[in-house]
Design an enzyme around this catalytic site. Structure first.
Site, mmCIF file in Angstrom:
data_model
loop_
_atom_site.group_PDB
_atom_site.id
_atom_site.type_symbol
_atom_site.label_atom_id
_atom_site.label_comp_id
_atom_site.label_asym_id
_atom_site.label_seq_id
_atom_site.Cartn_x
_atom_site.Cartn_y
_atom_site.Cartn_z
ATOM 1 C CG HIS A 72 -13.825 -24.175 -3.729
ATOM 2 N ND1 HIS A 72 -15.151 -24.853 -3.886
ATOM 3 C CD2 HIS A 72 -13.281 -24.271 -4.888
ATOM 4 C CE1 HIS A 72 -15.255 -25.145 -4.919
ATOM 5 N NE2 HIS A 72 -14.090 -24.968 -5.737
ATOM 6 C CE1 TYR A 200 -21.803 -26.495 0.979
ATOM 7 C CE2 TYR A 200 -23.137 -28.627 1.873
ATOM 8 C CZ TYR A 200 -21.806 -27.689 1.721
ATOM 9 O OH TYR A 200 -20.725 -28.533 1.970
ATOM 10 N N PRO A 292 -23.297 -36.169 5.529
ATOM 11 C CG PRO A 292 -23.592 -36.869 3.478
ATOM 12 C CD PRO A 292 -24.013 -36.906 4.745
ATOM 13 C CE LYS A 296 -16.440 -29.840 9.131
ATOM 14 N NZ LYS A 296 -15.426 -29.400 8.381
ATOM 15 C CE1 TYR A 383 -16.964 -26.254 3.139
ATOM 16 C CE2 TYR A 383 -19.240 -27.078 4.099
ATOM 17 C CZ TYR A 383 -18.005 -27.184 2.816
ATOM 18 O OH TYR A 383 -18.465 -27.498 1.663
HETATM 19 P P1 FAS Z 1 -14.371 -46.406 5.000
HETATM 20 O O1 FAS Z 1 -15.681 -47.037 5.052
HETATM 21 O O2 FAS Z 1 -13.928 -45.571 3.823
HETATM 22 O O3 FAS Z 1 -13.184 -47.664 4.807
HETATM 23 C C1 FAS Z 1 -13.407 -48.879 5.368
HETATM 24 C C2 FAS Z 1 -12.728 -49.919 4.927
HETATM 25 O O4 FAS Z 1 -12.744 -51.246 5.386
HETATM 26 C C3 FAS Z 1 -13.421 -50.457 3.526
HETATM 27 O O5 FAS Z 1 -12.371 -50.253 2.443
HETATM 28 C C4 FAS Z 1 -14.018 -51.756 3.875
HETATM 29 O O6 FAS Z 1 -14.150 -52.462 2.573
HETATM 30 C C5 FAS Z 1 -12.941 -52.205 4.765
HETATM 31 N N1 FAS Z 1 -13.744 -53.239 5.721
HETATM 32 C C6 FAS Z 1 -14.983 -53.467 6.010
HETATM 33 N N2 FAS Z 1 -15.093 -54.418 6.857
HETATM 34 C C7 FAS Z 1 -14.052 -55.194 6.797
HETATM 35 C C8 FAS Z 1 -13.494 -56.334 7.160
HETATM 36 N N3 FAS Z 1 -14.207 -57.223 7.814
HETATM 37 N N4 FAS Z 1 -12.231 -56.634 6.869
HETATM 38 C C9 FAS Z 1 -11.628 -55.947 5.954
HETATM 39 N N5 FAS Z 1 -11.845 -54.907 5.828
HETATM 40 C C10 FAS Z 1 -13.104 -54.368 6.019
HETATM 41 N N6 FAS Z 1 -17.733 -37.841 3.712
HETATM 42 C C11 FAS Z 1 -17.723 -36.471 3.179
HETATM 43 O O7 FAS Z 1 -16.845 -35.800 3.960
HETATM 44 N N7 FAS Z 1 -18.227 -36.057 2.246
HETATM 45 C C12 FAS Z 1 -19.247 -37.017 1.714
HETATM 46 O O8 FAS Z 1 -19.895 -36.661 0.540
HETATM 47 C C13 FAS Z 1 -19.475 -38.379 1.868
HETATM 48 N N8 FAS Z 1 -20.222 -39.110 1.093
HETATM 49 C C14 FAS Z 1 -20.360 -40.382 1.433
HETATM 50 C C15 FAS Z 1 -20.913 -41.590 0.866
HETATM 51 C C16 FAS Z 1 -21.213 -42.841 1.269
HETATM 52 C C17 FAS Z 1 -21.994 -43.597 0.485
HETATM 53 C C18 FAS Z 1 -20.627 -43.160 2.474
HETATM 54 C C19 FAS Z 1 -20.948 -44.514 3.014
HETATM 55 C C20 FAS Z 1 -19.843 -42.403 3.120
HETATM 56 C C21 FAS Z 1 -19.838 -41.007 2.793
HETATM 57 N N9 FAS Z 1 -18.801 -40.049 3.364
HETATM 58 C C22 FAS Z 1 -18.590 -38.851 2.910
HETATM 59 C C23 FAS Z 1 -17.996 -40.401 4.417
HETATM 60 C C24 FAS Z 1 -16.798 -41.107 4.016
HETATM 61 O O9 FAS Z 1 -16.033 -40.271 3.191
HETATM 62 C C25 FAS Z 1 -15.863 -41.657 5.249
HETATM 63 O O10 FAS Z 1 -15.802 -40.717 6.193
HETATM 64 C C26 FAS Z 1 -14.803 -42.041 4.847
HETATM 65 O O11 FAS Z 1 -14.825 -43.054 3.888
HETATM 66 C C27 FAS Z 1 -13.901 -42.681 6.085
HETATM 67 O O12 FAS Z 1 -13.128 -43.412 5.996
HETATM 68 P P2 FAS Z 1 -12.753 -44.738 6.472
HETATM 69 O O13 FAS Z 1 -12.783 -44.525 7.902
HETATM 70 O O14 FAS Z 1 -11.437 -45.451 6.006
HETATM 71 O O15 FAS Z 1 -13.891 -45.920 6.412
HETATM 72 C C1 PHB Z 2 -19.027 -33.973 -2.373
HETATM 73 O O1 PHB Z 2 -18.393 -33.017 -3.290
HETATM 74 O O2 PHB Z 2 -19.378 -34.866 -2.471
HETATM 75 C C2 PHB Z 2 -19.478 -33.275 -1.337
HETATM 76 C C3 PHB Z 2 -19.035 -31.928 -0.824
HETATM 77 C C4 PHB Z 2 -19.832 -31.274 0.158
HETATM 78 C C5 PHB Z 2 -20.251 -32.006 0.922
HETATM 79 C C6 PHB Z 2 -20.799 -33.391 0.829
HETATM 80 C C7 PHB Z 2 -20.404 -33.993 -0.185
HETATM 81 O O3 PHB Z 2 -20.947 -31.264 2.222
#
Ligand code: FAS
Ligand code: PHB
Length: 388
Positions: A72, A200, A292, A296, A383
């Site tokens: 994009h 957005y 989100p 980032k 961004y």
């Molecule tokens: P994660 O949370 O992905 O991974 C951590 C891992 O550690 C998990 O698999 C968990 O099961 C494991 N863990 C936890 N406790 C443990 C323990 N005691 N023992 C062993 N393992 C354990 N980011 C965006 O950029 N755009 C988005 O749209 C977006 N939407 C999101 C929606 C939700 C609901 C959430 C929660 C996050 C969102 N994020 C988004 C942010 C997300 O993408 C995170 O930045 C990304 O998952 C970060 O990756 P990790 O640091 O690996 O953490």
């Molecule tokens: C998504 O596609 O999940 C998404 C994209 C951009 C954002 C947040 C979420 O800023």
């Protein structure tokens, strides 16, 4: 069991760190609480900065991303005054790639399997020990057995709710937090995306975002009160509300269908400092959370892993300087992304307690973004990702 780097968490941070370290000849063990199916069932991020794409390629997991990722060159913003585009390519010569976090994680698992990585899933009662000594270790339960891993270093990639951050004494940690008074209700549907690029939308009824995963898989979000539950929203009610918040010309052509995933994510800004305690290092959501809005979260996890893998590889080669600098180096980029994510959230959402003055300032911010090339360049720079 003994290894060089014990990694807690098998999400994108943990798997990417393990992949980069193993490619440098460093032994790792990844401990994951959930099943692999559970980890791969999460629907999270969708937009990758160029720096993340390049890091994934360096990690040897860029092939499918290069085939299936959608480049994009800009994004659309919709306000009461209509829709306008911020052209990243024209303003700063950068782009982003749309490729779901789920696919990134799937690619990382495949590469780690091919490298015969040690990934222990379904672990429980993970505890970290002797972090300020030269012989730290992790204990945990798996398959009903108490187990222990001795390591040179331990990395907490266990997300916001994991044990690693809590292993740093509370009086040695400084935590910064802002909790937003709303959440995002997200829906994934096997439908044609609403537009070529993301939209957005700032609307009096609340924020909305039209995103995608591929030409037949769409991802949508609407701002909802924190008191809402996903099960309170029928698909029909979601599509109606989304149509109200998107520009009319987009809403008219919106293809709707059954939701294949529906969930509400709370929004918060959070940072813990430092990202190190003795031989424990934190990376990704274990150390920071962004709303989100600025896309980032996953991208910050990638830059943490880039800095930390460089530091660990150098340390095992006898030079500890980059590892010593890790926390400060990562936090500089983290705070820049924190600011941007807070700014994007503040100009695009309706805040329950906002005053008329706040509303006029929000409109002025959006007008600047619509009319000033320098404002668009600044947004594009943040961004698409600040340099590592
Ligand atoms: P994660 O949370 O992905 O991974 C951590 C891992 O550690 C998990 O698999 C968990 O099961 C494991 N863990 C936890 N406790 C443990 C323990 N005691 N023992 C062993 N393992 C354990 N980011 C965006 O950029 N755009 C988005 O749209 C977006 N939407 C999101 C929606 C939700 C609901 C959430 C929660 C996050 C969102 N994020 C988004 C942010 C997300 O993408 C995170 O930045 C990304 O998952 C970060 O990756 P990790 O640091 O690996 O953490
Ligand atoms: C998504 O596609 O999940 C998404 C994209 C951009 C954002 C947040 C979420 O800023």
């Amino acid at each position: 069991m003994r290894t060089q780097v014990a990694i807690i968490g098998g999400g994108p941070s943990g798997l990417l760190l393990s992949q980069l370290l193993m490619r440098a000849g460093i032994a790792t063990v990844v401990l994951e609480r959930q099943t692999r199916a559970h980890v791969l069932g999460r629907i999270r991020a969708g937009v990758l900065e160029q720096g993340t794409v390049e890091l994934l390629r360096r990690a040897g997991v860029g092939a499918r991303l290069d085939r299936e990722g959608i480049v994009h060159e800009g994004t659309m913003l919709s306000t009461a005054g209509g829709m306008f585009r911020v052209d990243f390519k024209a303003r700063i010569g950068e782009v982003v790639t749309v490729y779901g976090q789920t696919e990134v994680t799937r690619d990382l698992y495949a590469a780690q399997d091919a490298a015969s990585a040690t990934i222990l899933d379904e672990v429980s009662e993970v505890a970290l020990h002797d972090l300020t000594t030269e012989a730290p270790y992790v204990t945990f339960q798996r398959g009903g057995e108490a187990q222990r891993i001795d390591a040179d270093y331990i990395v907490g990639c266990d997300g916001f709710h994991g044990p690693s951050r809590q292993a740093i004494p509370r009086d040695k940690r400084t935590e910064y937090e802002r909790v937003y008074p709303f959440g995002w209700l997200g829906v994934l549907s096997r439908t044609r995306p609403a537009a070529e690029e993301l939209i957005y939308a700032n609307h009096p009824r609340g924020f909305a975002l039209a995103s995608m995963r591929n030409p037949t898989l769409s991802r949508y979000y609407i701002q909802v009160p924190l008191t809402d539950r996903a099960e309170d929203w029928s698909d029909a009610a979601f599509w109606d509300e989304l149509r109200r918040r998107l520009p009319a010309e987009v809403a008219e052509g919106l293809e709707t269908g059954p939701s294949i995933e529906k969930s509400i994510a709370p929004l918060r800004s959070f940072v813990t400092e430092p990202m190190r305690w003795g031989r424990l290092f934190l990376a990704g959501d274990a150390a920071h959370i962004v709303p989100p809005t600025g896309a980032k979260g996953l991208n910050l996890a990638a830059s943490d892993v880039h800095y930390l893998s460089e530091g660990l590889i150098a340390a095992f080669a006898g030079d500890g300087a980059a590892l010593e600098a890790y926390s400060d180096r990562a936090l500089t980029r983290i705070w820049a992304a924190m600011r941007f994510s807070w700014w994007m959230t503040s100009i695009l959402h309706r805040f329950p307690d906002q005053t008329d003055f706040d509303q006029k300032i929000q409109e002025a911010e959006l007008r600047q973004l619509e009319t000033l090339a320098s404002a668009q360049a600044a947004m594009a720079r943040n961004y698409t990702g600040l340099p590592y």
